[in-house]
Design an enzyme around this catalytic site. Structure first.
Site, short mmCIF file in Angstrom:
data_model
loop_
_atom_site.label_atom_id
_atom_site.label_comp_id
_atom_site.label_asym_id
_atom_site.label_seq_id
_atom_site.Cartn_x
_atom_site.Cartn_y
_atom_site.Cartn_z
N GLU A 10 54.70 0.42 -1.61
CA GLU A 10 55.79 -0.47 -1.21
C GLU A 10 56.75 -0.69 -2.38
OE1 GLU A 10 54.16 -4.12 0.32
OE2 GLU A 10 52.95 -3.07 1.82
N ASP A 36 47.50 4.35 1.48
CA ASP A 36 48.30 3.31 0.83
C ASP A 36 47.74 2.97 -0.55
OD1 ASP A 36 50.60 2.05 1.71
OD2 ASP A 36 49.55 0.87 3.24
N GLU A 74 60.30 -1.10 7.49
CA GLU A 74 59.60 -2.07 8.35
C GLU A 74 60.46 -3.30 8.63
OE1 GLU A 74 55.58 -2.92 7.18
OE2 GLU A 74 55.38 -4.54 8.65
N LYS A 77 51.17 6.30 -0.13
CA LYS A 77 52.31 5.45 0.23
C LYS A 77 52.28 4.22 -0.67
CE LYS A 77 52.62 2.65 4.04
NZ LYS A 77 52.90 1.34 3.38
N ASP A 82 47.11 -0.28 3.96
CA ASP A 82 46.35 -1.40 3.39
C ASP A 82 46.30 -2.57 4.38
OD1 ASP A 82 48.95 -2.22 3.13
OD2 ASP A 82 48.74 -3.00 1.09
N SER A 83 46.91 -2.38 5.56
CA SER A 83 46.68 -3.31 6.68
C SER A 83 45.17 -3.33 6.98
CB SER A 83 47.47 -2.88 7.92
OG SER A 83 47.27 -1.50 8.17
O1 KIV Z 1 49.53 -0.96 5.84
C1 KIV Z 1 50.04 -0.49 6.85
O2 KIV Z 1 49.40 -0.28 7.89
C2 KIV Z 1 51.47 -0.16 6.81
C3 KIV Z 1 52.12 0.18 8.11
C4 KIV Z 1 52.36 -1.05 8.89
C5 KIV Z 1 53.36 0.96 7.90
O3 KIV Z 1 52.05 -0.20 5.77
#
Ligand code: KIV
Length: 288
Positions: free
Chosen positions: A119, A87, A186, A117, A48-49
């Site tokens: 968090e 994510d 992280e 994924k 989600d970056s």
């Molecule tokens: O959103 C993302 O790109 C991430 C990575 C930095 C692990 O969670």
């Protein structure tokens, strides 16, 4: 056609057991995914970056499930032979287990991802367990969790004192007990990551977490320095493509302004006879 075999949660286990390092990189579209696949990355993360490196937001918070699906689909198309994780964005897995399952189910069915994924630790463990029981491979993410950065007071190293370190360890164990296949860790001290990597039965994929982790992940745009801006200490840029791209586009711009591009080498020809006919016709049409 590549003969590359897509990693599965099972083959991931055997890589981990052999002690072979696991390479994860983010990607957000088909071209980036194809590059990562050609470079033999083990796992592509549609992080989600996305919100910050592609969509121009200053945090990951505005990113939606629709955004993740849109980009996840493109990545899957670009890298059909690589494990792809997508994510789950802000709040999409926090409200209730049924809503979490509905969002994760949509992501899996619409993007053909190999897993998701999310968090968080203890607080999301019941949601993780429900997804794993429903057949969705889950990657956890603890330490610095950007969706929670407003609570942390920004992006800073986590787990530096005993209490914070114990908190991270407890969160990681809660995820393991809930059934995650791997955990992204992280921005924590390397020694803390080493302790966790030694203890946990699943691979730890580090980002800013030192060399002891089972694998590493970097953000595509950081690894290639696409923005040419100051990056966190833990990022290594293996190329400076932002600068190279700016130079290329400026040269193109200058050549167009100067009438140098396109030269005959970049133009199509027509046979003399056809041309004569065409001229005659055009002339005839213009001056009947
Ligand atoms: O959103 C993302 O790109 C991430 C990575 C930095 C692990 O969670």
């Amino acid at each position: 056609m590549t003969d590359k075999k897509r990693l599965t949660t099972l083959s991931l286990k055997s890589l981990f057991a052999k002690g072979e390092k696991i390479v994860m990189v983010t990607a957000y579209d088909a071209a980036q995914a194809a590059i990562a696949e050609q470079a033999d990355a083990d796992i592509i993360l549609v992080g989600d970056s996305l919100g910050m490196v592609v969509l121009g937001y200053d945090s990951t918070i505005p990113v939606t499930v629709e955004d993740m699906i849109h980009h996840g689909k493109a990545v899957r198309r670009g890298a059909p032979h690589t494990m792809v994780l997508v994510d789950m964005p802000f709040l999409s897995y926090r409200k209730s287990v049924p809503e979490t399952l509905a969002n994760a189910g949509r992501i899996m069915q619409e993007t053909y991802a190999d897993g998701i994924k999310l968090e968080g630790g203890k607080a999301v463990a019941p949601h993780v367990q429900a997804m794993v029981e429903a057949g969705i491979p889950v990657c956890g993410h603890v330490g610095l969790t950007p969706q929670n950065s407003l609570n942390f007071g920004g992006f800073r190293v986590q787990g530096k004192d005993l209490e914070a370190a114990e908190h991270i360890i407890a969160d990681a164990w809660a995820l393991v007990e809930a059934g995650v296949s791997m955990i992204v860790l992280e921005c924590v001290p390397a020694k803390l990551a080493a302790i966790l990597s030694e203890q946990l039965p699943v691979p730890i994929i580090g980002i800013g977490a030192g060399a002891a982790c089972a694998g590493q992940v970097l953000v595509f745009h950081d690894l290639l320095d696409l923005y040419g801006r100051k990056l966190p200490k833990f990022v290594k840029s293996y190329a400076h493509l932002g600068e190279a791209a700016t130079t290329a586009i400026r040269t193109y711009r200058d050549e167009v302004k100067a009438g140098v591009f396109p030269s005959p080498a970049f133009s199509y020809e027509v046979g003399e006879e056809e041309l004569a006919l065409l001229y005659a016709k055009v002339k005839g049409d213009v001056n009947p």
